[in-house]
Design an enzyme around this catalytic site. Structure first.
Site, PDB file in Angstrom:
ATOM      1  N   HIS A  18       7.873  38.150  -8.119  1.00 38.11           N
ATOM      2  CA  HIS A  18       6.847  38.219  -9.170  1.00 38.11           C
ATOM      3  C   HIS A  18       5.709  37.224  -8.930  1.00 38.11           C
ATOM      4  O   HIS A  18       4.558  37.532  -9.195  1.00 38.11           O
ATOM      5  CB  HIS A  18       7.479  37.980 -10.544  1.00 38.11           C
ATOM      6  CG  HIS A  18       8.322  36.753 -10.607  1.00 38.11           C
ATOM      7  ND1 HIS A  18       9.583  36.689 -10.023  1.00 38.11           N
ATOM      8  CD2 HIS A  18       8.088  35.526 -11.130  1.00 38.11           C
ATOM      9  CE1 HIS A  18      10.090  35.483 -10.212  1.00 38.11           C
ATOM     10  NE2 HIS A  18       9.199  34.749 -10.872  1.00 38.11           N
ATOM     11  N   HIS A  20       3.961  29.996  19.718  1.00 37.64           N
ATOM     12  CA  HIS A  20       5.113  29.204  20.164  1.00 37.64           C
ATOM     13  C   HIS A  20       6.458  29.727  19.672  1.00 37.64           C
ATOM     14  O   HIS A  20       7.466  29.518  20.329  1.00 37.64           O
ATOM     15  CB  HIS A  20       4.978  27.747  19.691  1.00 37.64           C
ATOM     16  CG  HIS A  20       3.865  27.009  20.369  1.00 37.64           C
ATOM     17  ND1 HIS A  20       3.647  25.659  20.195  1.00 37.64           N
ATOM     18  CD2 HIS A  20       2.898  27.430  21.231  1.00 37.64           C
ATOM     19  CE1 HIS A  20       2.606  25.277  20.922  1.00 37.64           C
ATOM     20  NE2 HIS A  20       2.128  26.342  21.552  1.00 37.64           N
ATOM     21  N   ARG A  37       7.734  28.597  28.571  1.00 30.33           N
ATOM     22  CA  ARG A  37       8.733  27.636  28.065  1.00 30.33           C
ATOM     23  C   ARG A  37       9.132  27.945  26.623  1.00 30.33           C
ATOM     24  O   ARG A  37      10.256  27.643  26.196  1.00 30.33           O
ATOM     25  CB  ARG A  37       8.220  26.204  28.196  1.00 30.33           C
ATOM     26  CG  ARG A  37       7.043  25.864  27.293  1.00 30.33           C
ATOM     27  CD  ARG A  37       6.450  24.509  27.638  1.00 30.33           C
ATOM     28  NE  ARG A  37       5.432  24.089  26.694  1.00 30.33           N
ATOM     29  CZ  ARG A  37       4.180  24.555  26.689  1.00 30.33           C
ATOM     30  NH1 ARG A  37       3.788  25.472  27.566  1.00 30.33           N
ATOM     31  NH2 ARG A  37       3.310  24.098  25.812  1.00 30.33           N
TER      32      ARG A  37
HETATM   33  C1  RB5 Z   1       9.915  31.805  -8.957  1.00 28.93           C
HETATM   34  O1  RB5 Z   1       9.637  31.110 -10.127  1.00 28.93           O
HETATM   35  C2  RB5 Z   1      10.011  30.861  -7.778  1.00 28.93           C
HETATM   36  O2  RB5 Z   1      11.179  30.107  -7.865  1.00 28.93           O
HETATM   37  C3  RB5 Z   1       9.952  31.621  -6.483  1.00 28.93           C
HETATM   38  O3  RB5 Z   1       8.791  32.363  -6.437  1.00 28.93           O
HETATM   39  C4  RB5 Z   1       9.953  30.786  -5.212  1.00 28.93           C
HETATM   40  O4  RB5 Z   1       9.031  29.759  -5.277  1.00 28.93           O
HETATM   41  C5  RB5 Z   1      11.277  30.354  -4.753  1.00 28.93           C
HETATM   42  O5  RB5 Z   1      11.436  29.751  -3.680  1.00 28.93           O
END
Ligand code: RB5
Length: 143
Positions: free
Chosen positions: A9, A98, A132
């Protein structure tokens, strides 16, 4: 080139902008969601994107969550995935040169669209340097 995209989200708005931006540039985009700003769990989308790269359905992936960390950790649980958390062009360039990164992960809450556009363009247009670095990349996987 086929590119998969995913988000939670927190990254939804930028995932949508990314899709529009890349389709206009002629890329084929597969969208693994999420599909609104409603609260979801980032692994549900990142695993689908990762599997599509492992199965050669998509060449590269781009994903967002709030900090980038959770969704990046998720993708990197897959042995064949090298997901790079990038917050500027230089890091994105080196992730390809890399590390042969196959997923670009960005922190949606800490970047603006202008920065994201530049990071995406750099990531897509940079090729793995090999040499490398190929030896090192081969050693990343654990058995
Ligand atoms: C959501 O609030 C948040 O925790 C998520 O988008 C993220 O940052 C998690 O690593």
């Amino acid at each position: 080139m086929k590119i998969g995209i995913a988000c939670d989200h927190a990254g939804f708005d930028y995932k949508e902008k990314t899709k529009k931006f890349l389709i206009e540039k002629g890329f084929i985009i597969e969208d693994f969601g999420c599909n609104s700003n409603e609260s979801v769990d980032y692994p549900d989308f990142s695993h689908k994107l990762s599997k599509s790269i492992i199965n050669n359905k998509n060449e590269l992936g781009i994903q967002f969550c709030g900090t980038g960390n959770g969704i990046n950790m998720t993708a990197n649980k897959h042995q064949e995935i090298r997901s790079a958390l990038c917050w500027n062009e230089k890091i994105a360039e080196q992730a390809r040169l890399h590390n042969d990164a196959n997923i670009l992960t960005m922190p949606a809450r800490y970047l603006n669209w202008e920065e994201i556009e530049k990071i995406i363009v750099t990531f897509i247009n940079t090729n793995f340097e090999g040499g490398r670095h190929a030896r090192r990349v081969k050693k990343i996987k654990c058995f």
